[in-house]
Design a protein around this motif. Structure first.
Motif, mmCIF file in Angstrom:
data_model
loop_
_atom_site.group_PDB
_atom_site.id
_atom_site.type_symbol
_atom_site.label_atom_id
_atom_site.label_comp_id
_atom_site.label_asym_id
_atom_site.label_seq_id
_atom_site.Cartn_x
_atom_site.Cartn_y
_atom_site.Cartn_z
ATOM 1 N N LYS A 258 10.777 1.740 25.050
ATOM 2 C CA LYS A 258 9.947 0.680 25.609
ATOM 3 C C LYS A 258 10.619 -0.665 25.388
ATOM 4 N N LEU A 259 10.519 -1.501 26.401
ATOM 5 C CA LEU A 259 11.051 -2.859 26.355
ATOM 6 C C LEU A 259 9.904 -3.840 26.510
ATOM 7 N N PRO A 260 10.133 -5.087 26.143
ATOM 8 C CA PRO A 260 9.085 -6.091 26.358
ATOM 9 C C PRO A 260 8.702 -6.166 27.841
ATOM 10 N N GLY A 261 7.489 -6.565 28.098
ATOM 11 C CA GLY A 261 7.028 -6.701 29.473
ATOM 12 C C GLY A 261 6.644 -5.382 30.106
ATOM 13 N N ASN A 262 6.250 -4.400 29.290
ATOM 14 C CA ASN A 262 5.822 -3.088 29.778
ATOM 15 C C ASN A 262 6.894 -2.392 30.610
ATOM 16 N N SER B 198 10.667 -0.040 30.567
ATOM 17 C CA SER B 198 11.343 0.970 29.750
ATOM 18 C C SER B 198 12.734 1.206 30.307
#
Length: 180
Positions: A113-117, A119
């Protein structure tokens, strides 16, 4: 390389943990994958490896008892310096899960998972373990799992302070996540 492990169902592990430990023997072998003059793959002994080599690990589990062992789970660590080769785990598909450093197992390709929903796929050189849910191993039964990895860097092993033989405690039995 860290030793592979064996897990058995809660019932088997709690009722007869010492017997289960002795019931399943584990053998880890390592081969270098090479191609002959005709381009056919061969597995050869791999006492040492170099960057760029492809190796195949094979872990064989044998039930040496007269009773079946349920909930067999096979773990294979992937050491630093190796890049897991995608979809090379066998048996594959529904039986194998992979994990990165976070230790959370999921089907490949692993996603983070990355920031801002958002991936992204986890790079295969960050995979650190494979786990197979093999189920039941009948009395006298044998099961094997394999996986391939490419050597990125040769990581020196720390000096040995114990005898060269692998202690029997290197194979562990633990309850599987789901009892039968």
């Amino acid at each position: 390389m860290a030793q592979p492990t064996v897990a058995a169902s809660k019932a088997a592990a709690s009722a007869a943990a010492p017997a289960v430990v002795k019931a399943v023997s584990v053998e880890l072998t390592q081969f270098k994958v090479v191609k002959d003059a005709k381009g056919v793959e061969q597995l050869v002994a791999a006492p040492s490896v170099m960057p760029g080599d492809v190796i195949e690990y094979k872990v064989t589990y044998k039930n040496t008892s007269t009773k079946s062992v349920g909930g067999l789970v096979a773990d294979l660590p992937i050491p630093e310096g190796l890049e897991y080769l995608p979809k090379s785990a066998k048996p594959g598909a529904a039986l194998v899960k992979a994990a990165a450093k976070d230790g959370e197992y999921a089907a490949e390709p692993l996603m983070r998972k990355l920031p801002g929903n958002k991936s992204e796929p986890v790079p295969y050189n960050e995979y650190r373990a494979l786990r197979w849910s093999l189920g039941e191993l009948p009395a006298g039964g044998v099961a094997a799992v394999t996986a391939r990895a490419k050597v990125e860097a040769v990581v020196p092993t720390p000096p040995k302070t114990a005898p060269a033989s692998v202690p029997s405690s290197a194979v562990t039995v633990k309850p599987a996540s789901a009892a039968r």
